[in-house]
Write an enzyme that holds these catalytic residues in place. Structure first.
Site, PDB file in Angstrom:
ATOM      1  CE  LYS A  82      42.739  44.568  52.970  1.00  0.00           C
ATOM      2  NZ  LYS A  82      41.746  44.495  51.930  1.00  0.00           N
ATOM      3  CE  LYS A  85      39.738  36.510  52.530  1.00  0.00           C
ATOM      4  NZ  LYS A  85      40.099  37.603  51.590  1.00  0.00           N
ATOM      5  CG  ASP A  95      41.614  41.060  49.547  1.00  0.00           C
ATOM      6  OD1 ASP A  95      40.512  40.463  49.547  1.00  0.00           O
ATOM      7  OD2 ASP A  95      41.753  42.181  50.037  1.00  0.00           O
ATOM      8  CD  GLU A  96      38.949  40.769  46.393  1.00  0.00           C
ATOM      9  OE1 GLU A  96      39.234  40.557  47.588  1.00  0.00           O
ATOM     10  OE2 GLU A  96      38.914  41.919  45.893  1.00  0.00           O
ATOM     11  CG  HIS A 121      36.899  36.764  49.080  1.00  0.00           C
ATOM     12  ND1 HIS A 121      37.655  37.513  49.951  1.00  0.00           N
ATOM     13  CD2 HIS A 121      36.141  37.640  48.391  1.00  0.00           C
ATOM     14  CE1 HIS A 121      37.370  38.799  49.773  1.00  0.00           C
ATOM     15  NE2 HIS A 121      36.444  38.898  48.843  1.00  0.00           N
ATOM     16  CE  LYS A 151      36.135  47.510  53.315  1.00  0.00           C
ATOM     17  NZ  LYS A 151      37.474  47.772  52.775  1.00  0.00           N
TER      18      LYS A 151
END
Lengths: 489, 139
Positions: free
Chosen positions: A180, A206, A208-209, A298, A338
């Protein structure tokens, strides 16, 4: 004249095939006496007929439109073994506590499908019927895939057992984190996050998508800096480390090019997004097996059709298709984080990923016995709003064969990324140790974490920062059947 | 440098009682426990030396602790791990793996970079200890 109030199949050939319109039930798509064969594909739909439409006729229509039928009688049916090719709705049950909704069980002969092709399977089962006017809504809830059909698929390229052997990680969940911010980092800065997280104790980081090849970071830059980070961290800890390099791109040729570069650089794993489509996923699964690379998927985009209870495709069906298609990792929910997922439904998904055989379990949303015919197991990935303070809940709900991904829960640590990673790893090892030693981790989890934090300052800091974070919202997709006392006892 | 392989390498070193408790968990699950040692801790060194066969029919983890201490007498300056094998169908592999003994000093690993065409770097990890011949590594 035909009696349009009847749902009986018209046996007399001349009446059945005279030009005009018949009810689907009368055409032979409703067979209440049919017993599905072991080799049949079975689909369970939740149907919500339009007002005034009979549920049996609606189920027959779904069977018809997902197999051989069109809206009117065609004489060319008689050139085929049409009784065999017609899908057969054989059972319609009202959904408990949901007025106007019905479960329709439909059986399909194996010869309706091409082996080894998710595209072909889905073109029939979800190809046409979801926009069918007599239905208000339609949801594919579950499927029973016969062993004969399962055996035509490769299955997960690597599987849980061999993935663990390659990574040399046994006896505990794997740990990961998504880098992130997900967009905007340069390759050099991105690799820094990877290095710190892996050195601190994670097994994986990882992409992200939506990290592919954008102006702020082209894919080759990312791959080169990430592999420097992976190898540095491996040397610093003596462990095998990995980072899911996302090879999602606009064409298969570009994806193969990126995946090959990742392999040449020594990456143990590459990643793709669900939005690339079923055929592209199967192609990458074949590539992954041919090249000894683990394949992470993903599930980007799935909530557009999995989340609403009345319409779409249940994630348990997507999970079954992906196990056939051959990915090694797939996101499956966290229960406590979440994103959507109640405990009972999520358990159903995890069982589909990891078991040799799934017995019917209505309380987990599993409607059929499913034999996986020794197809490899898929590693579930739990990601989204989880942190070290929930370790006892995560281990209880999700078990050992899972990748726990703490993105914010690693990178957001007040003393840095490596400290965040160490906090997660110590919490995990302490919890597994306590469980194996016979402690009641569900009830004593917080004590176990606090004890572990005595010798690990980063864990203490993590527990202090996130102690009150939880996501308690009602789930939109829960099972329709609660266990009765004598079942659960 | 501390070698982080195994499922408990971020916890304080395990006591003999800790080893017994964890080994008993494996035994109670029907897994065969065995003891292995090495002086080559490379992350891809799969085959550590076996300290006897896996203890297939042993019901009591005290025997595991005994074998660990016997192994320590001979190989106390090396890495020793306890692993548990599960022979059930669909698994037939390791279920647990944890380090129970370490050399007094762990020099760690050297990262060797070979610059290649473009900006590609070929990486190799080399244990400093494994530069010495087998048997002459660590004290």
């Amino acid at each position: 004249m035909n009696d349009m109030s009847s749902n009986q199949t018209i046996a007399d050939g001349k009446t059945r095939y005279s030009a005009g319109v018949l009810k689907y039930a009368q055409m032979g798509y409703w067979e209440p006496d049919y017993t599905p064969k072991d080799t049949d594909v079975i689909a369970l739909f939740r149907i919500t007929p339009q007002d005034g439409v009979d549920a049996v006729e609606a189920a027959a229509a779904v069977a018809g439109e997902s197999s051989t039928a069109t809206w009117t009688v065609v004489w060319t049916d008689r050139l085929t073994a049409c009784d065999k090719y017609r899908a057969k709705a054989y059972c319609v049950d009202p959904v408990p506590n949901s007025a106007g909704e019905y479960f329709a069980y439909i059986a399909y002969d194996l010869d309706l499908f091409e082996g080894g092709s998710i595209a072909n399977l889905t073109a029939s089962i979800i190809g046409n019927v979801f926009g069918f006017k007599p239905l208000k809504a339609l949801r594919l809830e579950d499927m029973r895939l016969p062993v004969a059909y399962v055996k035509t698929f490769q299955g997960p390229a690597t599987g849980i057992v061999v993935e663990r052997e390659r990574l040399n990680v046994h006896g505990r969940p794997l740990l990961g984190a998504t880098v992130k911010p997900k967009l905007g980092l340069s390759g050099r800065n991105y690799g820094r996050v990877v290095y710190e997280a892996l050195k601190g104790g994670l097994d994986f980081t990882k992409d992200d998508e939506n990290i592919n090849s954008q102006p702020f970071m082209h894919w080759r830059d990312r791959f080169l800096y990430c592999m420097e980070a992976v190898n540095r961290a491996s040397a610093a800890t003596g462990e095998v480390k990995g980072t899911y390099l996302n090879v999602t791109a606009g064409t298969m040729e570009q994806m193969y090019e990126r995946a090959s570069f990742a392999k040449d650089l020594g990456s143990v794993i590459v990643m793709i997004d669900l939005v690339i489509g079923y055929t592209a996923i199967q192609s990458m699964a074949k590539w992954a097996r041919d090249n000894d690379v683990i394949l992470h998927l993903h599930r980007a985009g799935h909530s557009t059709y999995t989340r609403q209870r009345s319409h779409g495709v249940s994630f348990r069906v997507i999970a079954k298709w992906m196990r056939l298609a051959g990915v090694d990792h797939l996101h499956a929910g966290t229960v406590v984080g979440k994103l959507e997922g109640d405990p009972a439904t999520t358990k159903g998904y995890y069982d589909i990923f990891r078991e040799e055989r799934n017995p019917q379990a209505l309380e987990n949303g599993i409607f059929f016995d499913q034999d996986w015919a020794s197809l490899n197991k898929m590693m579930p990935v739990a990601s989204g709003g989880i942190h070290a303070g929930q370790m006892h809940q995560l281990l209880t709900y999700l078990g050992e064969d899972v990748v726990l991904q703490f993105g914010g829960g690693t990178i957001g640590h007040p003393h840095g990324i490596a400290a965040g990673a160490t906090a997660n790893r110590v919490a995990l090892e302490a919890m597994v140790f306590a469980r194996n030693a016979g402690r009641d981790i569900w009830n004593e989890g917080e004590d176990i974490l606090r004890d572990a934090a005595r010798t690990c300052t980063p864990l203490k800091q993590a527990l202090d920062v996130w102690k009150d974070v939880s996501f308690n919202y009602a789930s939109t997709d829960a099972p329709d059947f609660a266990p009765t006392p004598d079942v659960s006892a | 440098m501390k070698l982080r392989q195994g499922q408990f390498s971020f916890l304080p070193d395990l006591s003999d009682d800790d080893i017994r408790v964890q080994a008993q968990y494996a035994i109670d699950n029907g897994w065969a426990v065995s003891v292995e040692y090495t002086d080559d801790p490379h992350p891809r060194n799969t085959y550590w030396e076996m300290w006897g066969h896996p203890m297939f029919d042993n019901p009591d983890a005290a025997a595991v602790v005994f074998e660990v201490s016997e192994c320590r007498k001979e190989h106390g300056g090396k890495y020793i791990r306890v692993i548990a094998f599960d022979a059930s169908p669909g698994w037939e592999s390791i279920r647990m793996s944890f380090i129970v003994n370490r050399p007094a000093t762990e020099p760690g690993f050297r990262l060797v970079r070979q610059e290649d065409a473009g900006r590609v770097v070929r990486y190799t990890i080399e244990s400093y200890a494994a530069r010495e011949p087998e048997g002459a590594r660590y004290a």
